[in-house]
Design a protein around this motif. Sequence first.
Motif, short mmCIF file in Angstrom:
data_model
loop_
_atom_site.label_atom_id
_atom_site.label_comp_id
_atom_site.label_asym_id
_atom_site.label_seq_id
_atom_site.Cartn_x
_atom_site.Cartn_y
_atom_site.Cartn_z
N UNK A 132 0.87 -1.17 0.00
CA UNK A 132 0.00 0.00 0.00
C UNK A 132 0.91 1.23 0.00
N UNK A 133 0.80 2.06 -1.03
CA UNK A 133 1.75 3.15 -1.25
C UNK A 133 1.01 4.48 -1.30
N UNK A 189 4.91 8.45 -2.66
CA UNK A 189 5.52 7.21 -3.11
C UNK A 189 6.08 6.38 -1.97
N UNK A 190 5.71 6.70 -0.73
CA UNK A 190 6.22 5.99 0.44
C UNK A 190 5.26 4.85 0.82
N UNK A 191 5.83 3.80 1.36
CA UNK A 191 5.04 2.65 1.80
C UNK A 191 4.18 3.01 3.01
N UNK A 192 2.89 2.68 2.92
CA UNK A 192 2.00 2.85 4.07
C UNK A 192 1.95 1.56 4.88
N UNK A 193 1.82 0.44 4.20
CA UNK A 193 1.92 -0.86 4.84
C UNK A 193 2.17 -1.92 3.77
N UNK A 194 2.57 -3.10 4.21
CA UNK A 194 2.69 -4.24 3.30
C UNK A 194 2.16 -5.48 3.98
N UNK A 195 1.66 -6.40 3.18
CA UNK A 195 1.12 -7.66 3.69
C UNK A 195 1.85 -8.79 2.99
#
Length: 445
Positions: free
Chosen positions: A229-230, A235-241
């Motif tokens: 989730x960007x 362009x920074x990452x909000x979260x990743x799964x």
Amino acid sequence: MRHPYLVALTVLLIGINNIAVFGQQEKSTVNVFQNRVFKGENYKPLGNLKWAFKTDGKIFSSPIVNEGTVYIGSEDGNLYAIQEKTGKTRWKFKTGGAVHSSPAIFQNTVYAGSFDGYYYAIDIKTGNLKWKFKTGGEKWVGEVGFLGLKPADKYMEDLWDFFLSSPVINPDKQNLTVFFGSSDGNVYALNANTGELKWKFTAKESIHSSPVLYKNTLYIGSWDANLYAIDITSGKERWKFETTTKVGFKGIESSVVVANDMVYFGARDPFLFALNAETGKLVWKYDAAYSWILGTAVVVNDVLYVGTSDTYALLGLDARTGEELFKFKANGYVYGSPAIAGETAYFGDFTGNFFAVNTKSFGKEWNSFSTESRKQFASQILNNNLLDFAFVVKDSDISLYDTNKAVMDQFYKLGSIVSSPFVANNTVYFGSADGNCYAIELLSK
């Protein structure tokens, strides 16, 4: 039907799809990234073939229809603009590689990517180039000794990596941006008017999934098995799964669909996931019984429709709980996303069959269209009308990569359908590995 050699390695043979959902659309934006829900009411089965447009390569790209024109890419390296009524060429744009990316349209521009390493912006009326952007290179995913096949020291391309990432546009007039992923592992954000780079986000491996925009967040999966989730501004990452990474069960090729403030997507691991769109926390997951779920889901009235690979199914799941509501079995892998129009689900399978299923009948009422290639070769290639890898292998050595490739080439003779359909003006459009873009009329019951 499972691949016998890879079953021994707990690996399944399955494929991919590149269709996503696009939120916050303006009327002037048309692409394959919308939740594939089209206008319609009652069940409409398939009627007569309206036309078939022949290209010189397999079609894995998915069509879109806009103002009387059908746009679709081909492995012959062209992006085609086809007259909707007649099936005649309006224009074609030649690239230097296969066009497995699906097009997107904003106002007077159509955007698409090619295996030549460029993403293109093309004038929608003339077919002339507006700008092009060079990525770090596009390629099929692969590895030495892919899936344990022989010879162990040979580099092998993934035989089920059909697509490139397809563009999506943020139609904000003050910040008009086109987003797409790349085999170089980057997600790119470009000025949609000029092609100038705004930012790029780097994952650990190739990205062939297509991006989805929802509430100022871009969602996209990677072959590194993460869904990202960007933030679309920075362009920074909000979260990743992170999904599971096992031999044969690694990577995200499908794109997400967003509904009920949840993000739904399938992975090779093999599950379909429902996440909280804001936090990335797991809400539920559906066990696909060792079958990759690689087609992007469609959500209508809290029912989630998605295809499976080795179980050859179109599923209907409760979008809030993941409970299975119905299962319709096709004749082979279901790699493309369905299009839902009213009470009808339209989708194709890897045997060259294209289906119209009445969703209100829980899959009991349906009809189908077979490609000419399927009609010609089904009796030779299919086993009791079903895709069967072992049946085609016969006495060949299934542990060899070249044997697997030869089997896939046989399957392609059926006119395999991995392209996802588009419904417009009482007609459904889709591409096939036989090189045709088909237009089929819909019947009223």
